[in-house]
Design a protein around this motif. Structure first.
Motif, PDB file in Angstrom:
ATOM      1  N   UNK A 127      -1.942  -2.496   9.379  1.00 18.68           N
ATOM      2  CA  UNK A 127      -1.154  -1.308   9.712  1.00 18.68           C
ATOM      3  C   UNK A 127      -0.101  -1.122   8.628  1.00 18.68           C
ATOM      4  N   UNK A 128      -0.099   0.060   8.019  1.00 19.76           N
ATOM      5  CA  UNK A 128       0.930   0.349   7.017  1.00 19.76           C
ATOM      6  C   UNK A 128       1.707   1.591   7.427  1.00 19.76           C
ATOM      7  N   UNK A 129       2.957   1.631   6.983  1.00 21.17           N
ATOM      8  CA  UNK A 129       3.840   2.764   7.285  1.00 21.17           C
ATOM      9  C   UNK A 129       4.458   3.281   6.005  1.00 21.17           C
ATOM     10  N   UNK A 130       4.615   4.579   5.942  1.00 19.24           N
ATOM     11  CA  UNK A 130       5.369   5.237   4.863  1.00 19.24           C
ATOM     12  C   UNK A 130       6.207   6.301   5.538  1.00 19.24           C
ATOM     13  N   UNK A 149      -8.810  -0.673   6.793  1.00 19.17           N
ATOM     14  CA  UNK A 149      -9.832  -1.550   7.376  1.00 19.17           C
ATOM     15  C   UNK A 149      -9.847  -2.945   6.753  1.00 19.17           C
ATOM     16  N   UNK A 150      -9.886  -3.968   7.619  1.00 24.37           N
ATOM     17  CA  UNK A 150     -10.085  -5.339   7.148  1.00 24.37           C
ATOM     18  C   UNK A 150     -11.497  -5.790   7.520  1.00 24.37           C
ATOM     19  N   UNK A 151     -11.938  -5.453   8.739  1.00 22.09           N
ATOM     20  CA  UNK A 151     -13.332  -5.691   9.123  1.00 22.09           C
ATOM     21  C   UNK A 151     -13.818  -4.533   9.992  1.00 22.09           C
ATOM     22  N   UNK A 152     -13.495  -3.343   9.541  1.00 27.61           N
ATOM     23  CA  UNK A 152     -13.886  -2.101  10.220  1.00 27.61           C
ATOM     24  C   UNK A 152     -14.553  -1.194   9.195  1.00 27.61           C
ATOM     25  N   UNK A 153     -15.257  -0.152   9.648  1.00 25.56           N
ATOM     26  CA  UNK A 153     -15.869   0.775   8.687  1.00 25.56           C
ATOM     27  C   UNK A 153     -14.819   1.371   7.745  1.00 25.56           C
ATOM     28  N   UNK A 154     -15.220   1.555   6.507  1.00 29.71           N
ATOM     29  CA  UNK A 154     -14.295   2.124   5.524  1.00 29.71           C
ATOM     30  C   UNK A 154     -14.979   3.244   4.753  1.00 29.71           C
ATOM     31  N   UNK A 155     -14.195   3.968   3.975  1.00 27.07           N
ATOM     32  CA  UNK A 155     -14.711   5.024   3.125  1.00 27.07           C
ATOM     33  C   UNK A 155     -15.775   4.387   2.231  1.00 27.07           C
ATOM     34  N   UNK A 156     -16.944   4.947   2.055  1.00 28.41           N
ATOM     35  CA  UNK A 156     -17.384   6.298   2.350  1.00 28.41           C
ATOM     36  C   UNK A 156     -18.055   6.465   3.721  1.00 28.41           C
ATOM     37  N   UNK A 157     -18.093   5.415   4.549  1.00 24.98           N
ATOM     38  CA  UNK A 157     -18.728   5.538   5.859  1.00 24.98           C
ATOM     39  C   UNK A 157     -17.881   6.371   6.821  1.00 24.98           C
ATOM     40  N   UNK A 158     -16.588   6.441   6.560  1.00 24.49           N
ATOM     41  CA  UNK A 158     -15.695   7.322   7.312  1.00 24.49           C
ATOM     42  C   UNK A 158     -15.027   8.231   6.276  1.00 24.49           C
ATOM     43  N   UNK A 179      10.845  -8.345  -1.745  1.00 24.75           N
ATOM     44  CA  UNK A 179      10.638  -9.088  -2.998  1.00 24.75           C
ATOM     45  C   UNK A 179       9.284  -8.732  -3.607  1.00 24.75           C
ATOM     46  N   UNK A 180       9.153  -8.992  -4.876  1.00 25.49           N
ATOM     47  CA  UNK A 180       7.899  -8.723  -5.563  1.00 25.49           C
ATOM     48  C   UNK A 180       6.789  -9.524  -4.893  1.00 25.49           C
ATOM     49  N   UNK A 181       5.662  -8.878  -4.658  1.00 26.24           N
ATOM     50  CA  UNK A 181       4.542  -9.512  -3.967  1.00 26.24           C
ATOM     51  C   UNK A 181       3.700 -10.328  -4.927  1.00 26.24           C
ATOM     52  N   UNK A 182       3.119 -11.380  -4.397  1.00 21.82           N
ATOM     53  CA  UNK A 182       2.184 -12.197  -5.190  1.00 21.82           C
ATOM     54  C   UNK A 182       0.768 -11.921  -4.781  1.00 21.82           C
ATOM     55  N   UNK A 183       0.536 -10.823  -4.110  1.00 18.59           N
ATOM     56  CA  UNK A 183      -0.803 -10.461  -3.675  1.00 18.59           C
ATOM     57  C   UNK A 183      -0.751  -9.624  -2.412  1.00 18.59           C
ATOM     58  N   UNK A 184      -1.888  -9.335  -1.881  1.00 17.10           N
ATOM     59  CA  UNK A 184      -1.990  -8.530  -0.669  1.00 17.10           C
ATOM     60  C   UNK A 184      -2.276  -9.459   0.496  1.00 17.10           C
ATOM     61  N   UNK A 185      -1.423  -9.418   1.567  1.00 18.22           N
ATOM     62  CA  UNK A 185      -1.621 -10.321   2.695  1.00 18.22           C
ATOM     63  C   UNK A 185      -3.051 -10.260   3.234  1.00 18.22           C
ATOM     64  N   UNK A 186      -3.642 -11.439   3.399  1.00 19.47           N
ATOM     65  CA  UNK A 186      -4.991 -11.518   3.942  1.00 19.47           C
ATOM     66  C   UNK A 186      -6.090 -11.201   2.946  1.00 19.47           C
ATOM     67  N   UNK A 187      -5.733 -10.851   1.717  1.00 21.05           N
ATOM     68  CA  UNK A 187      -6.758 -10.478   0.738  1.00 21.05           C
ATOM     69  C   UNK A 187      -6.756 -11.373  -0.498  1.00 21.05           C
ATOM     70  N   UNK A 188      -5.656 -12.087  -0.764  1.00 21.98           N
ATOM     71  CA  UNK A 188      -5.643 -13.037  -1.886  1.00 21.98           C
ATOM     72  C   UNK A 188      -4.533 -14.025  -1.711  1.00 21.98           C
ATOM     73  N   UNK A 195      -0.984  -6.034  11.904  1.00 17.35           N
ATOM     74  CA  UNK A 195      -2.417  -5.805  12.083  1.00 17.35           C
ATOM     75  C   UNK A 195      -2.679  -5.304  13.494  1.00 17.35           C
ATOM     76  N   UNK A 196      -3.871  -4.754  13.679  1.00 19.69           N
ATOM     77  CA  UNK A 196      -4.311  -4.360  15.014  1.00 19.69           C
ATOM     78  C   UNK A 196      -5.829  -4.440  15.058  1.00 19.69           C
ATOM     79  N   UNK A 197      -6.359  -4.483  16.255  1.00 17.50           N
ATOM     80  CA  UNK A 197      -7.813  -4.481  16.466  1.00 17.50           C
ATOM     81  C   UNK A 197      -8.120  -3.348  17.420  1.00 17.50           C
ATOM     82  N   UNK A 198      -8.998  -2.437  16.976  1.00 19.61           N
ATOM     83  CA  UNK A 198      -9.435  -1.316  17.798  1.00 19.61           C
ATOM     84  C   UNK A 198     -10.682  -1.753  18.553  1.00 19.61           C
TER      85      UNK A 198
END
Length: 160
Positions: A93-96, A52-61, A151-160, A128-131
């Protein structure tokens, strides 16, 4: 003895109005379907997770919306129950894609690895996606073949 209910009623109303967090109708899941293709072929067994970026997150879900792709690469996300979807809002959206376990290795080295080499983890994914209310059919995620980690990240996209 006569007691006034006024202060109690005001306190009860104030408490009810001060609740924070998503209300139940904001938590209603909406069906979310998609497909993952890797190097031009359907990718089976990919773990798809929405952060979630602007959606409900744990512990609400109970957990972040998640699914595993079928042999044809398709998926249906689950939040509260199997295939129910995700609450309305914006997500990263993340994938593993777990690889094969190495039975000959010992300890942590035996654990499976991400065949996507971390390109689509929470630190590197720019997808990203919007539900929205109703059925959500995400565009096909066409992932190119990877042969080295990002490459080594300098932060989390959209978060810093």
């Amino acid at each position: 003895m006569r007691r006034s209910l006024g202060p109690l009623l005001v306190a009860a109303l104030a408490t009810g109005c001060s609740e924070s967090g998503p209300q139940p109708n904001e938590l209603a899941p909406h069906p979310v379907h998609g497909k993952v293709v890797y190097d031009g072929k359907p990718a089976a067994g990919v773990i798809v997770t929405l952060i979630p970026s602007d959606a409900p997150m744990v512990p609400h879900i109970p957990r972040n919306p998640q699914s595993v792709t079928n042999p044809d690469g398709t998926f249906a996300l689950s939040t509260f129950a199997d295939g129910d979807g995700a609450p309305e809002g914006g997500y990263q959206v993340i994938f593993r894609w777990p690889g094969e376990k190495n039975a000959k290795a010992e300890g942590e080295a035996q654990e499976d690895t991400d065949r996507l080499m971390g390109w689509y983890d929470g630190t590197h994914s720019t997808l990203t996606c919007r539900v929205k209310p109703g059925r959500n059919d995400l565009p096909t995620f066409n992932l190119p073949k990877v042969d080295r980690p990002p490459p080594v990240s300098r932060g989390i996209p959209g978060r810093n």
